[in-house]
Design a protein around this motif. Structure first.
Motif, PDB file in Angstrom:
ATOM      1  N   UNK A 176       0.862  -1.183   0.000  1.00  0.00           N
ATOM      2  CA  UNK A 176       0.000   0.000   0.000  1.00  0.00           C
ATOM      3  C   UNK A 176       0.898   1.233   0.000  1.00  0.00           C
ATOM      4  N   UNK A 177       0.769   2.067  -1.022  1.00  0.00           N
ATOM      5  CA  UNK A 177       1.589   3.265  -1.184  1.00  0.00           C
ATOM      6  C   UNK A 177       0.691   4.485  -1.017  1.00  0.00           C
ATOM      7  N   UNK A 178       0.784   5.136   0.144  1.00  0.00           N
ATOM      8  CA  UNK A 178      -0.073   6.272   0.471  1.00  0.00           C
ATOM      9  C   UNK A 178       0.629   7.591   0.156  1.00  0.00           C
ATOM     10  N   UNK A 230       7.279   4.785  -5.749  1.00  0.00           N
ATOM     11  CA  UNK A 230       7.460   3.664  -4.818  1.00  0.00           C
ATOM     12  C   UNK A 230       6.648   2.459  -5.279  1.00  0.00           C
ATOM     13  N   UNK A 231       5.415   2.685  -5.717  1.00  0.00           N
ATOM     14  CA  UNK A 231       4.575   1.583  -6.154  1.00  0.00           C
ATOM     15  C   UNK A 231       5.115   0.886  -7.388  1.00  0.00           C
ATOM     16  N   UNK A 232       5.600   1.659  -8.356  1.00  0.00           N
ATOM     17  CA  UNK A 232       6.170   1.057  -9.566  1.00  0.00           C
ATOM     18  C   UNK A 232       7.440   0.291  -9.223  1.00  0.00           C
ATOM     19  N   UNK A 245       3.240  -8.770  -5.213  1.00  0.00           N
ATOM     20  CA  UNK A 245       2.076  -9.498  -5.715  1.00  0.00           C
ATOM     21  C   UNK A 245       0.899  -8.576  -5.988  1.00  0.00           C
ATOM     22  N   UNK A 246       0.812  -7.457  -5.250  1.00  0.00           N
ATOM     23  CA  UNK A 246      -0.282  -6.502  -5.425  1.00  0.00           C
ATOM     24  C   UNK A 246       0.201  -5.150  -4.926  1.00  0.00           C
ATOM     25  N   UNK A 247      -0.085  -4.089  -5.695  1.00  0.00           N
ATOM     26  CA  UNK A 247       0.307  -2.729  -5.311  1.00  0.00           C
ATOM     27  C   UNK A 247      -0.901  -1.815  -5.474  1.00  0.00           C
ATOM     28  N   UNK A 248      -1.205  -1.057  -4.421  1.00  0.00           N
ATOM     29  CA  UNK A 248      -2.251  -0.048  -4.480  1.00  0.00           C
ATOM     30  C   UNK A 248      -1.636   1.312  -4.168  1.00  0.00           C
ATOM     31  N   UNK A 249      -1.674   2.228  -5.146  1.00  0.00           N
ATOM     32  CA  UNK A 249      -1.201   3.598  -4.979  1.00  0.00           C
ATOM     33  C   UNK A 249      -2.391   4.502  -4.717  1.00  0.00           C
ATOM     34  N   UNK A 250      -2.322   5.314  -3.670  1.00  0.00           N
ATOM     35  CA  UNK A 250      -3.438   6.197  -3.314  1.00  0.00           C
ATOM     36  C   UNK A 250      -2.950   7.637  -3.311  1.00  0.00           C
ATOM     37  N   UNK A 251      -3.648   8.494  -4.072  1.00  0.00           N
ATOM     38  CA  UNK A 251      -3.323   9.922  -4.083  1.00  0.00           C
ATOM     39  C   UNK A 251      -4.568  10.692  -4.482  1.00  0.00           C
ATOM     40  N   UNK A 252      -4.682  11.939  -3.999  1.00  0.00           N
ATOM     41  CA  UNK A 252      -5.860  12.755  -4.293  1.00  0.00           C
ATOM     42  C   UNK A 252      -5.770  13.434  -5.652  1.00  0.00           C
ATOM     43  N   UNK A 253      -4.586  13.437  -6.295  1.00  0.00           N
ATOM     44  CA  UNK A 253      -4.380  14.164  -7.546  1.00  0.00           C
ATOM     45  C   UNK A 253      -4.371  13.200  -8.729  1.00  0.00           C
TER      46      UNK A 253
END
Length: 285
Positions: free
Chosen positions: A153-155, A162-164, A172-180
């Motif tokens: 989880x990349x906040x 970081x996620x890439x 195995x799984x990557x979730x990138x979270x950003x408001x933009x």
């Protein structure tokens, strides 16, 4: 007092061994001159692949200073083009104008590499910050060392560097979270530059709304009688590796980030939720 050229030469000599190590890691983006500790506060000069980016944060360069910098790198790195961004105004926005030829160079989409991972770079774009923060290189390297086979989880993901990197290392799984969304679009393009076993997911959301839902607490649609802005609906999920790189200060209807006041800030709340509800056994932040 040393001249600017002498300061730049000292910086080159101090970095010679480091740059050799970075080249061996398949890295061609790094800081060339850090003025705050190398004799000219407010000036930062970075290499981004085929380009050099000079930025000023305290006051603009004089014409003579800019020409001195250009002359140095014409000799030291003649194959690289140099772009100058003055960001010394209070809002840190780029304020100096470029010639048409310089503007064409500044708007080129350049592929850069760090630790074998490819990223997009433009010296000038609609935002203000470079698409890859070079001072996070060690953190991205550490994530790559930990990520194989893990859920990540990349906040506050920005352009998902970081996620890439985690996906490149075999997450195995990557979730990138950003408001933009504009930042996430660059992140999606970064992922496409690389051969990845799994494609990172990019979630356009306020971090607080996302974390409350992923933790299982839930995000109310009304808070203190006020309707909250729209947010994507998420199911609870745990992660093996969580990465946070919040801004120094940010405020939204969902929460406040203030790194100067950690116990009063949203980051403290996020950290508690991560620890209590979102972490798998043996997790890392």
């Amino acid at each position: 007092m040393p001249t600017l050229t002498e300061l730049l030469r000292r910086a080159d000599a101090a970095r010679a061994a480091l740059i050799e190590r970075l080249a061996a890691e398949d890295t061609n983006c790094y800081r060339l001159f850090h003025g705050s500790v190398e004799g000219m506060p407010g000036l930062a000069i970075d290499r981004y692949g085929e380009q050099i980016l000079a930025q000023t944060f305290h006051k603009p360069l004089t014409d003579a200073e800019l020409e001195e910098i250009r002359a140095h790198y014409r000799e030291a790195l003649p194959e690289l083009a140099l772009v100058y961004n003055d960001r010394s105004d209070a809002n840190s926005r780029v304020s100096n104008t470029l010639s048409l030829a310089e503007q064409a160079v500044a708007q080129q989409d350049v592929a850069i590499r760090e630790n074998g991972v490819a990223f997009h770079y433009q010296a000038r774009h609609k935002g203000q910050d470079p698409w890859l923060f070079l001072d996070l290189r060690a953190a991205r390297r550490r994530v790559m060392q930990l990520a194989e086979g893990k859920s990540v989880l990349n906040l506050f993901a920005y352009t998902c560097g970081v996620g890439v990197a985690a996906a490149k290392a075999g997450a195995s799984f990557v979730l990138n979270v950003d408001f933009a969304e504009s930042s996430l679009s660059v992140g999606r393009a970064n992922a496409k530059l690389n051969l990845l076993a799994s494609r990172p997911r990019c979630l356009h959301s306020d971090v607080f709304a996302a974390v409350r839902q992923l933790s299982g607490i839930g995000q109310p649609e009304r808070v203190r009688g006020k309707k909250m802005p729209p947010f994507p609906k998420l199911e609870p999920r745990q992660f093996d590796l969580v990465f946070l790189d919040p801004p120094r200060y940010s405020k939204s209807p969902f929460g406040v980030v203030d790194r100067w006041l950690p116990r009063r800030a949203g980051c403290w709340f996020v950290a508690i939720m991560l620890q209590k509800w979102m972490a798998t056994p043996g997790w890392k932040v």
